[in-house]
Design a protein around this motif. Structure first.
Motif, PDB file in Angstrom:
ATOM      1  N   GLN A  68      38.002  24.060  35.730  1.00 24.67           N
ATOM      2  CA  GLN A  68      38.319  24.302  34.322  1.00 24.67           C
ATOM      3  C   GLN A  68      38.093  25.775  33.963  1.00 24.67           C
ATOM      4  O   GLN A  68      38.875  26.383  33.237  1.00 24.67           O
ATOM      5  CB  GLN A  68      37.454  23.402  33.430  1.00 24.67           C
ATOM      6  N   GLN A  69      37.023  26.357  34.510  1.00 22.41           N
ATOM      7  CA  GLN A  69      36.773  27.780  34.271  1.00 22.41           C
ATOM      8  C   GLN A  69      37.909  28.633  34.851  1.00 22.41           C
ATOM      9  O   GLN A  69      38.391  29.570  34.206  1.00 22.41           O
ATOM     10  CB  GLN A  69      35.435  28.174  34.904  1.00 22.41           C
ATOM     11  N   TYR A  70      38.308  28.323  36.078  1.00 21.46           N
ATOM     12  CA  TYR A  70      39.405  29.068  36.687  1.00 21.46           C
ATOM     13  C   TYR A  70      40.653  28.987  35.828  1.00 21.46           C
ATOM     14  O   TYR A  70      41.380  29.973  35.647  1.00 21.46           O
ATOM     15  CB  TYR A  70      39.715  28.513  38.079  1.00 21.46           C
ATOM     16  N   LEU A  71      40.930  27.798  35.344  1.00 21.90           N
ATOM     17  CA  LEU A  71      42.140  27.588  34.548  1.00 21.90           C
ATOM     18  C   LEU A  71      42.121  28.454  33.302  1.00 21.90           C
ATOM     19  O   LEU A  71      43.119  29.096  32.946  1.00 21.90           O
ATOM     20  CB  LEU A  71      42.243  26.108  34.187  1.00 21.90           C
ATOM     21  N   LEU A  72      40.971  28.507  32.650  1.00 21.53           N
ATOM     22  CA  LEU A  72      40.862  29.303  31.430  1.00 21.53           C
ATOM     23  C   LEU A  72      41.035  30.791  31.739  1.00 21.53           C
ATOM     24  O   LEU A  72      41.769  31.506  31.057  1.00 21.53           O
ATOM     25  CB  LEU A  72      39.509  29.050  30.767  1.00 21.53           C
ATOM     26  N   LEU A  73      40.353  31.282  32.784  1.00 22.19           N
ATOM     27  CA  LEU A  73      40.437  32.701  33.116  1.00 22.19           C
ATOM     28  C   LEU A  73      41.856  33.089  33.525  1.00 22.19           C
ATOM     29  O   LEU A  73      42.360  34.160  33.160  1.00 22.19           O
ATOM     30  CB  LEU A  73      39.452  33.021  34.250  1.00 22.19           C
ATOM     31  N   TRP A  74      42.486  32.241  34.290  1.00 27.54           N
ATOM     32  CA  TRP A  74      43.856  32.527  34.714  1.00 27.54           C
ATOM     33  C   TRP A  74      44.790  32.603  33.514  1.00 27.54           C
ATOM     34  O   TRP A  74      45.579  33.533  33.355  1.00 27.54           O
ATOM     35  CB  TRP A  74      44.297  31.448  35.707  1.00 27.54           C
ATOM     36  N   GLN A  75      44.670  31.583  32.657  1.00 29.91           N
ATOM     37  CA  GLN A  75      45.596  31.485  31.533  1.00 29.91           C
ATOM     38  C   GLN A  75      45.420  32.621  30.537  1.00 29.91           C
ATOM     39  O   GLN A  75      46.403  33.173  30.035  1.00 29.91           O
ATOM     40  CB  GLN A  75      45.385  30.141  30.832  1.00 29.91           C
ATOM     41  N   THR A  76      44.177  33.002  30.258  1.00 28.73           N
ATOM     42  CA  THR A  76      43.934  33.967  29.189  1.00 28.73           C
ATOM     43  C   THR A  76      43.829  35.402  29.674  1.00 28.73           C
ATOM     44  O   THR A  76      44.178  36.332  28.946  1.00 28.73           O
ATOM     45  CB  THR A  76      42.652  33.595  28.440  1.00 28.73           C
ATOM     46  N   ARG A  77      43.347  35.617  30.914  1.00 28.33           N
ATOM     47  CA  ARG A  77      43.091  36.986  31.345  1.00 28.33           C
ATOM     48  C   ARG A  77      44.048  37.487  32.422  1.00 28.33           C
ATOM     49  O   ARG A  77      44.281  38.689  32.531  1.00 28.33           O
ATOM     50  CB  ARG A  77      41.652  37.105  31.885  1.00 28.33           C
ATOM     51  N   ILE A  78      44.562  36.592  33.247  1.00 28.00           N
ATOM     52  CA  ILE A  78      45.335  37.046  34.407  1.00 28.00           C
ATOM     53  C   ILE A  78      46.831  36.896  34.192  1.00 28.00           C
ATOM     54  O   ILE A  78      47.614  37.784  34.557  1.00 28.00           O
ATOM     55  CB  ILE A  78      44.901  36.269  35.674  1.00 28.00           C
ATOM     56  N   LEU A  79      47.253  35.786  33.629  1.00 30.05           N
ATOM     57  CA  LEU A  79      48.688  35.528  33.487  1.00 30.05           C
ATOM     58  C   LEU A  79      49.433  36.648  32.773  1.00 30.05           C
ATOM     59  O   LEU A  79      50.539  37.009  33.183  1.00 30.05           O
ATOM     60  CB  LEU A  79      48.913  34.190  32.771  1.00 30.05           C
ATOM     61  N   PRO A  80      48.868  37.266  31.733  1.00 32.74           N
ATOM     62  CA  PRO A  80      49.621  38.340  31.049  1.00 32.74           C
ATOM     63  C   PRO A  80      49.735  39.634  31.853  1.00 32.74           C
ATOM     64  O   PRO A  80      50.461  40.529  31.456  1.00 32.74           O
ATOM     65  CB  PRO A  80      48.796  38.571  29.766  1.00 32.74           C
ATOM     66  N   LEU A  81      49.019  39.753  32.981  1.00 33.21           N
ATOM     67  CA  LEU A  81      49.025  41.004  33.732  1.00 33.21           C
ATOM     68  C   LEU A  81      50.253  41.078  34.643  1.00 33.21           C
ATOM     69  O   LEU A  81      50.339  40.377  35.646  1.00 33.21           O
ATOM     70  CB  LEU A  81      47.743  41.122  34.563  1.00 33.21           C
ATOM     71  N   LYS A  82      51.189  41.938  34.322  1.00 33.07           N
ATOM     72  CA  LYS A  82      52.408  42.053  35.106  1.00 33.07           C
ATOM     73  C   LYS A  82      52.142  42.544  36.522  1.00 33.07           C
ATOM     74  O   LYS A  82      52.858  42.202  37.455  1.00 33.07           O
ATOM     75  CB  LYS A  82      53.394  43.006  34.423  1.00 33.07           C
ATOM     76  N   GLU A  83      51.103  43.399  36.669  1.00 29.87           N
ATOM     77  CA  GLU A  83      50.872  43.989  37.980  1.00 29.87           C
ATOM     78  C   GLU A  83      50.247  43.017  38.972  1.00 29.87           C
ATOM     79  O   GLU A  83      50.147  43.316  40.163  1.00 29.87           O
ATOM     80  CB  GLU A  83      49.969  45.221  37.844  1.00 29.87           C
ATOM     81  N   VAL A  84      49.809  41.860  38.503  1.00 31.38           N
ATOM     82  CA  VAL A  84      49.190  40.873  39.383  1.00 31.38           C
ATOM     83  C   VAL A  84      50.243  39.874  39.831  1.00 31.38           C
ATOM     84  O   VAL A  84      50.842  39.168  39.018  1.00 31.38           O
ATOM     85  CB  VAL A  84      48.024  40.139  38.674  1.00 31.38           C
ATOM     86  N   ALA A  85      50.480  39.806  41.139  1.00 36.26           N
ATOM     87  CA  ALA A  85      51.493  38.897  41.678  1.00 36.26           C
ATOM     88  C   ALA A  85      50.893  37.595  42.177  1.00 36.26           C
ATOM     89  O   ALA A  85      51.566  36.567  42.170  1.00 36.26           O
ATOM     90  CB  ALA A  85      52.260  39.576  42.809  1.00 36.26           C
ATOM     91  N   PHE A  86      49.617  37.613  42.630  1.00 36.77           N
ATOM     92  CA  PHE A  86      49.018  36.423  43.211  1.00 36.77           C
ATOM     93  C   PHE A  86      47.588  36.237  42.700  1.00 36.77           C
ATOM     94  O   PHE A  86      46.875  37.213  42.434  1.00 36.77           O
ATOM     95  CB  PHE A  86      48.993  36.505  44.746  1.00 36.77           C
ATOM     96  N   VAL A  87      47.200  34.966  42.595  1.00 34.61           N
ATOM     97  CA  VAL A  87      45.833  34.576  42.268  1.00 34.61           C
ATOM     98  C   VAL A  87      45.293  33.808  43.467  1.00 34.61           C
ATOM     99  O   VAL A  87      45.915  32.849  43.935  1.00 34.61           O
ATOM    100  CB  VAL A  87      45.789  33.695  41.006  1.00 34.61           C
ATOM    101  N   LEU A  88      44.143  34.241  43.970  1.00 30.36           N
ATOM    102  CA  LEU A  88      43.508  33.597  45.115  1.00 30.36           C
ATOM    103  C   LEU A  88      42.211  32.947  44.638  1.00 30.36           C
ATOM    104  O   LEU A  88      41.281  33.652  44.228  1.00 30.36           O
ATOM    105  CB  LEU A  88      43.218  34.621  46.217  1.00 30.36           C
ATOM    106  N   CYS A  89      42.177  31.619  44.643  1.00 33.15           N
ATOM    107  CA  CYS A  89      40.965  30.885  44.296  1.00 33.15           C
ATOM    108  C   CYS A  89      40.206  30.594  45.584  1.00 33.15           C
ATOM    109  O   CYS A  89      40.753  29.957  46.498  1.00 33.15           O
ATOM    110  CB  CYS A  89      41.299  29.580  43.583  1.00 33.15           C
ATOM    111  N   MET A  90      38.969  31.045  45.663  1.00 36.00           N
ATOM    112  CA  MET A  90      38.201  30.828  46.878  1.00 36.00           C
ATOM    113  C   MET A  90      36.754  30.499  46.544  1.00 36.00           C
ATOM    114  O   MET A  90      36.186  31.011  45.577  1.00 36.00           O
ATOM    115  CB  MET A  90      38.281  32.049  47.796  1.00 36.00           C
ATOM    116  N   ASP A  91      36.159  29.618  47.342  1.00 40.59           N
ATOM    117  CA  ASP A  91      34.757  29.316  47.196  1.00 40.59           C
ATOM    118  C   ASP A  91      33.932  30.556  47.518  1.00 40.59           C
ATOM    119  O   ASP A  91      34.356  31.419  48.302  1.00 40.59           O
ATOM    120  CB  ASP A  91      34.349  28.172  48.125  1.00 40.59           C
ATOM    121  N   SER A  92      32.749  30.601  46.965  1.00 41.58           N
ATOM    122  CA  SER A  92      31.914  31.780  47.166  1.00 41.58           C
ATOM    123  C   SER A  92      31.127  31.734  48.462  1.00 41.58           C
ATOM    124  O   SER A  92      30.442  32.697  48.802  1.00 41.58           O
ATOM    125  CB  SER A  92      30.954  31.943  45.988  1.00 41.58           C
ATOM    126  N   ASP A  93      31.216  30.624  49.201  1.00 41.48           N
ATOM    127  CA  ASP A  93      30.522  30.557  50.490  1.00 41.48           C
ATOM    128  C   ASP A  93      31.434  31.051  51.615  1.00 41.48           C
ATOM    129  O   ASP A  93      31.575  30.410  52.645  1.00 41.48           O
ATOM    130  CB  ASP A  93      30.025  29.141  50.772  1.00 41.48           C
TER     131      ASP A  93
END
Length: 1356
Positions: free
Chosen positions: A1102-1127
């Protein structure tokens, strides 16, 4: 998702209600619906980076005007942006919205005045401005009483002065920016508004920053365009000789003036040039004057002062009438077009020096010399002689073509052009063409990159409302011009390439065509639009049927020749051209330009000529040019070998070549493809000119090949060259300035002009063109068709899809990526652009359609029996030396002069060869200059050639060693390929490796909770990302600043986050304090994974979804989002993965076990498949998604399904049992949800086979999550875990070479990492099996803590 699947699982209402809208009463975030971001900009599937030369707005008709808008200057004055500006193509260098740069006309001599104009245009070009013009003086006469308006018209075109001098000192526009210097202008450029009028006092100090290449101001194309009107003027140079022009500044200087460079300086230079090039081949001219400016009535010099030049055989031209306009232009013309121009210390000399792109020798007092200039006074410098030799050599190479007057393409011949030339007979019409449905007003600019493809003649014809332009490269028969025209049937055609079966088609009619060109209109009249299917050749054509109002654009089956078209319905404009740049320079927008795909014939409807307003043609039909048969029924390669000889004969065996162009050129490497071309030419009795740039080639194999040709009486010449660093960089510069720039689709952000191989090819094409070898045979296509860059089931390159293994049913794999597209198109574009820049025609025997069909007919066993089986058997049958199973590629930057790469036998042989070559050539054993070894299989006519025996002795090549090289067992290569951990290693991003930033911006999303675990696992992850992508310490590794990390956090102190942000500015934290109550109260790290609740996985998504939707999606220069565990820990950069996904247009990428990863605790099958039902195992913890609204909706759907798996598997019904089974089988809720979504509910059917579920593209349909939204589709594809998400053990504890991301999971967190202990015992893990992974983690753990401490943060 399909409604039937949703209904079966009873999930439709659940997902629709639970995805985004969650109650805040429970402490969960309220996430805005997707409808709120409907207008958010999305990253495009394929985004082209703009080149360094934007299309000129001058392509618009000169009658166009800018809408009047007012802007306020810094001084409060108002400027109307509709005020007139210079409309010349060389003034409007960028978009019309760019600011306009103005300068003041000087009041002194013509040289200073013209020099300032040229410099101002160059400054405008570099700073993305247009040149608005000059503020003219009221008196146009110079100090010499020359009318400078007349001079301006001679340089820039008839009546150009009316555009250049719109304003004068009594009628100036109002400035929005006034700058004292270029430095000040460039620092304040960003503050200038669109269309602003800017004024600069002084432009002469444009080279103030020595770190900026002078080509940034004066690129080759700009210098050529500035010279174009001088190119049409007659020359006094002697035919067939190298012209040398000396300018002596004398008339206005006293004899004691230091600016009057002594005669001894010029005599020395003439002598040095004569040592490089025989005096008999040089044509010296001296331009000077004895008459002072009219303001003075005394003169310092007389004609006798030039007798020393006359005695040395030089022609002296003295301007005795200094106020003569024609004499001044004549002098500048000869200086600008001389093969070698020796300057004086004067502004007058600077003007032609800026325009001369051959060889310029300047005195030492110039601050910013251009790339082709050599300091003539710096003769004490150690590299002086080498620099002078290269400059002169470049001039000699271009002496036969550079001074040829170019056709005045700005003026069109009469409309009845074809009636003037009599009967039409067309021969080998290779070159390039451009067609537009309006009169092209900036032809020199738009034709700039096209013209070198057809250097022999540029012709232009208007008819039927269209402007037709063709550039001819004359290869065979008499030189006759295009386009083809049948006035009775109102047909017009243009053509680039060669049709090989034209004589056969003529025999069907009982007639004989005199060229392949004639067959186009004939076949169209007989067979209509399907005629292209009958053409066997390499071609791109445009056929206009104005009677039927139809246009056909077609390319051969593999698109060997380029063809683009552009259509703007809004403007009613249409154009087609061999190069994209021509359409850009005609003013078309990005979205209006399209490439005709390979193997495609496009049919377009032409608008009615009676239409009241202009209309653009529209596509009405598309058809294949050739259809391949997928039956695999032939057991041996004998027929393929026969057809290969025929393919060579078609391309190089003509008896009708133009004089001097019958010798085909080719590259000779130690590999399969060039070897087969060489031996085939020998079999056919055709003597090629072979060129090799020393890269990684084994010179022993090369000499063995030459020896084999001699034994078999096959004649050939051969030049082996080791380029210097300077020569290599010069070729790269040449390509950037003169070659069509084509961005690779395989590697976004990387272009042909960045390709190292292109620089090596450019040098070879340059040599071939110099010796009149305009036909070049290329081995391109063999890798794409015959092996797909793989061998025995293992990829040799990451973009291989077949991996060298052809299936029993070929139709299931055809066409594979590289067959038509992929590297096929990228590398063909590279060769066409590079060869075209040198006026060379490249032909591709491996892409002969009959030959390719013959290969496809081979049984899969025959194809898979050997690496490149048909070529292998052909070389073996001819007993021609080769090393089986070896694929090197052409890395032209390897083993340049002065380098010492390779310490094996091949490297030692190279070293001995080049030591001998340099000692013989110069006697000094120099190691850093370009050197060439010339040899022949028989008698060599070239002076200085080595004997083959001498070369073989140098490299210690004996017959037994030739045999060893030739008979290496293919089984060795096969066994080597089966070592999956080595053979499956993908290359790093070639774009990054070549210093080119890849297109895709990437945001890594991860989560970090609780202080103790933050230091243990998140810190090492950040450190590893920084070392892979941001650390400046290791310049040998590519740095990709587009990678940033966004971290969702809870339970972390603000001071900790601030400390990390200080030392790692590319990490951005997003605290979720309201989620801290969801964390576990366990403090013992050995309590397994109970430090967090199982339900937290859903909250994290849910946190990822919020950050992607509000902070990343509007960024034209970002082509890919990589979700990865921190381990996880990053082992090495992995930008090549994003390039692959960009190329394949993948929306969602996940990781899976492909059955090749070997582990010490079990078989590959145990690892690759689930235990009960044998499903392909998916690896959790990592997803790569395109930054788009569709991918975001997919992620939301997957998140909801993960929640379903977590919260609904306990239901005592069939649905609950279904989820329990999936959860148990895939060992995790996210993997179970991924499998369900990937298969659209058909898990049992799809997940049994990796090829079905994972390794190939899967397009799935989903219901929109936006109210009223339509269903949408996303493309999913799996990546083997060993590339990106490796979590397994190895027998020796070493990380696989394929590993880019290491996943440290399970008991590592419980027993190893928290205390740094080195003992662990579990069924699938032991410390001995994972010690290098631990060392990698420990390295980054220590590094992270050190960074924090160095940043002032106290770590306990």
């Amino acid at each position: 998702m399909l409604r039937s699947t949703w209904t079966y699982f009873g999930l439709g209402a659940l997902v629709g209600a639970a995805l985004f809208w969650v109650s805040d009463s429970s402490g969960w975030l309220v996430t805005p619906g997707l409808g709120d971001v409907a207008e958010a900009p999305l990253a495009p599937r394929e985004e082209r980076i703009e080149g360094s030369r934007p299309a000129s707005s001058a392509v618009q008709e000169q009658s166009s005007t800018r809408p009047p808008t007012s802007t306020t200057s810094s001084s409060g004055l108002t400027t109307t942006s509709s005020d007139p500006v210079c409309e010349l193509p060389l003034c409007q260098l960028h978009e019309r919205s760019a600011p306009q740069l103005f300068i003041l006309e000087h009041t002194d001599g013509a040289g200073h005045r013209m020099k300032s104009i040229l410099e101002a245009m160059a400054i405008a070009w570099r700073n993305k401005m247009n040149f608005g013009g000059l503020v003219g003086q009221l008196q146009p006469l110079t100090d010499q009483h020359i009318n400078f308006r007349v001079i301006s018209d001679a340089i820039f075109g008839e009546e150009a002065s009316k555009d250049l001098y719109i304003y004068n000192i009594s009628n100036k526009p109002r400035w929005e920016g006034v700058f004292d210097s270029v430095r000040q202008l460039e620092s304040g450029r960003e503050h200038l508004k669109e269309k602003a009028f800017a004024y600069c006092h002084a432009v002469n100090e444009w080279g103030y920053d020595r770190s900026i290449p002078t080509s940034s101001y004066f690129p080759g194309w700009l210098r050529n365009e500035l010279r174009q009107h001088l190119d049409t003027r007659p020359l006094l140079f002697a035919a067939g000789k190298v012209s040398v022009v000396i300018h002596l500044r004398r008339s206005d200087l006293e004899r004691s003036d230091t600016r009057a460079t002594p005669d001894a300086y010029y005599y020395r230079l003439a002598k040095e040039i004569g040592h490089i090039v025989s005096f008999e081949t040089l044509d010296f001219h001296v331009w000077s004057s004895t008459k002072n400016i009219p303001a003075y009535d005394y003169h310092y010099w007389t004609s006798k002062d030039y007798d020393g030049y006359r005695e040395r055989g030089m022609t002296v031209h003295l301007d005795e009438q200094i106020d003569n306009n024609d004499d001044m232009i004549k002098a500048w013309t000869h200086m600008a077009r001389a093969d070698i121009f020796i300057m004086s210390q004067s502004s007058f000399s600077m003007v032609p020096a800026y325009l001369n792109t051959n060889c310029v020798i300047y005195p030492s007092n110039i601050d910013a010399p251009l790339e082709n200039w050599v300091d003539g006074k710096d003769n004490k410098r150690s590299q002086y002689q080498a620099s002078l030799q290269k400059c002169v050599a470049r001039a000699v190479e271009g002496s036969q073509t550079e001074r040829r007057p170019r056709r005045a393409v700005g003026t069109a011949p009469c409309a009845d052009h074809f009636a003037m030339i009599g009967p039409i007979r067309f021969y080998s019409p290779v070159g390039s063409f451009l067609v537009a449905n309006w009169l092209i007003s900036n032809l020199a600019y738009s034709n700039f990159f096209l013209q070198p493809r057809g250097p022999d003649e540029t012709t232009r014809w208007q008819g039927y409302g269209f402007d037709f332009v063709h550039n001819l490269l004359h290869m065979t028969g008499e030189k006759v011009l295009q386009p083809f025209h049948d006035p009775d049937r109102r047909l017009v055609a243009l053509f680039n390439g060669e049709i090989y079966n034209w004589e056969e088609l003529g025999s069907e009619l009982g007639s004989s065509f005199r060229s392949d060109g004639e067959v186009i209109l004939s076949e169209y009249q007989r067979h209509g639009g399907s005629f292209v299917r009958r053409l066997d050749g390499e071609f791109a054509l445009a056929l206009f049927d104005f009677q039927r109002r139809e246009l056909i654009l077609a390319r051969d089956p593999f698109g060997t020749k380029p063809l683009w078209f552009a259509s703007s319905a809004a403007l009613g404009r249409f154009a087609c051209a061999s190069y994209r740049s021509a359409l850009e320079r005609l003013g078309f927008e990005e979205q209006d330009i399209h490439q005709v795909e390979p193997n495609t014939a496009l049919h377009l409807r032409l608008p009615s000529t009676e239409a009241g307003e202009a209309e653009a043609p529209v596509v009405i039909h598309q058809a294949a040019v050739f259809e391949f048969d997928m039956r695999q029924h032939k057991a041996d390669t004998k027929d393929w070998q026969k057809l290969f000889l025929k393919a060579i004969q078609k391309r190089a065996g003509s008896t009708r070549f133009a004089p001097g162009r019958a010798v085909p050129a080719m590259c000779l490497s130690d590999g399969y493809d060039s070897g087969s071309i060489a031996v085939a030419l020998g079999e056919l009795g055709i003597a090629p000119a072979m060129y090799t740039v020393q890269a990684r080639e084994d010179v022993r194999v090369l000499l063995a090949r030459l020896e084999a040709m001699r034994v078999r009486h096959m004649n050939a010449s051969w030049k082996l060259t080791q380029l210097s660093q300077e020569e290599f960089q010069r070729e790269k510069t040449f390509l950037r300035e003169n070659a069509e720039k084509v961005f690779y689709k395989l590697r976004p952000g990387y272009a042909n002009v960045d390709d190292k191989a292109a620089a090596g090819l450019s040098w070879i094409y340059r040599q071939a063109a110099h010796f009149g070898q305009r036909l070049f045979l290329s081995g391109s296509g063999a890798d794409e068709v015959i092996s797909d860059y793989g061998a025995y089931g293992a990829p040799l390159e990451f973009h291989s899809t077949l991996m060298g293994h052809f299936p029993e049913n070929l139709s299931t794999a055809f066409p594979w990526l590289n067959f038509y597209l992929g590297t096929q198109q990228d590398y063909l574009a590279k060769e066409e652009s590079t060869a075209g820049a040198h006026g060379v025609e490249t032909r591709y025997p491996f892409l002969d359609r009959s030959l390719v069909q013959e290969f496809l007919w081979l049984s899969n066993d025959a194809k898979n029996s050997l690496y490149k089986a048909p070529i292998h058997e052909f070389l073996a049958s001819e007993q021609f030396p080769f090393v089986p199973g070896v694929k090197r590629g052409f890395s032209a930057d390897r083993n340049l002069a002065g380098s010492s790469e390779g310490h094996d036998d091949a490297g030692a042989a190279r070293a001995r060869l080049w030591a001998r070559a340099r000692a013989r050539e110069r006697g000094d054993g120099g190691e850093v200059e370009t050197a060439t070894v010339a040899a022949c299989s028989h008698q060599c006519e070239e002076e200085g050639s080595f004997s083959l025996e001498e070369l073989m002795e140098v490299v210690e090549l004996e017959s037994v060693r030739i045999k060893d090289l030739s008979e290496a067992l293919p089984a060795l290569q096969r066994a080597r390929a089966r070592r999956a951990q080595q053979a499956l290693r993908p290359p790093l991003s070639l774009a990054a490796a070549n210093g080119v930033e890849p297109t895709p911006g990437v945001v890594i999303l991860t989560s970090c909770m609780e202080e103790h675990y933050f230091l243990t696992y998140c810190g090492p992850l950040f450190s590893s990302i920084g070392e892979a992508f941001h650390s400046p310490s290791d310049e040998s590794r590519p740095r990709v600043p587009v990678v940033k990390v966004m971290v969702a956090t809870a339970g972390l102190a603000a001071a900790t986050l601030e400390a990390v942000s200080r030392v790692m500015p590319w990490v951005e934290f997003a605290p979720f304090q309201e989620h801290e109550e969801q964390l576990s109260s366990h403090e013992d790290p050995t309590e397994g994974e109970n430090y967090r609740r199982l339900t937290y996985q859903s909250l994290k998504l849910q946190q990822y979804l919020l950050l992607w939707q509000t902070r990343i999606l509007p960024l034209k220069e970002v082509a890919f989002v990589l979700c990865m565990d921190s381990d996880m820990v990053v082992a090495k950069p992995f930008m090549h993965v994003f390039e692959l996904l960009q190329q394949r247009q993948v929306d969602i990428a996940f990781s899976y076990y492909d059955g090749t990863r070997e582990v010490p605790w079990g078989s590959t099958e145990e690892l690759a498949f689930t235990k009960k039902k044998g499903y392909v195992r998916l690896q959790g913890g990592l997803l790569i998604m395109r930054n788009s609204l569709d991918a975001l909706q997919w992620f939301a759907t997957w998140k909801s399904l993960t929640e379903v798996t977590l919260f609904h598997n306990e239901n005592e019904n069939d649905l609950g049992q279904r989820w329990r089974d999936l959860l148990e089988e895939f060992k995790g809720p996210s993997q179970a949800a991924l499998a369900f979504l990937l298969t659209q509910g058909e898990v049992e059917k799809v997940m049994k086979d990796a090829a079905t579920c994972c390794s190939s593209l899967r397009s799935i349909e989903l219901e929109s999550l936006r109210p009223g939204g339509e269903n949408f589709r996303v493309t999913m594809m799996g990546l083997p875990t060993q590339y990106l998400n490796d979590a397994e053990s190895t027998a020796d504890g070493l990380l696989p070479q394929t590993a880019h991301i290491v996943h440290l999971k399970g008991t590592w967190w419980r027993n190893v990492l928290p205390e740094g202990r080195r003992e662990i015992t579990t069924p699938t893990r032991s410390f001995a099996w994972n010690w290098q992974a631990f060392e990698l983690w420990h390295h980054h753990y220590v590094h992270f803590l050190r960074l924090l401490r160095d940043g002032g943060f106290e770590v306990h």
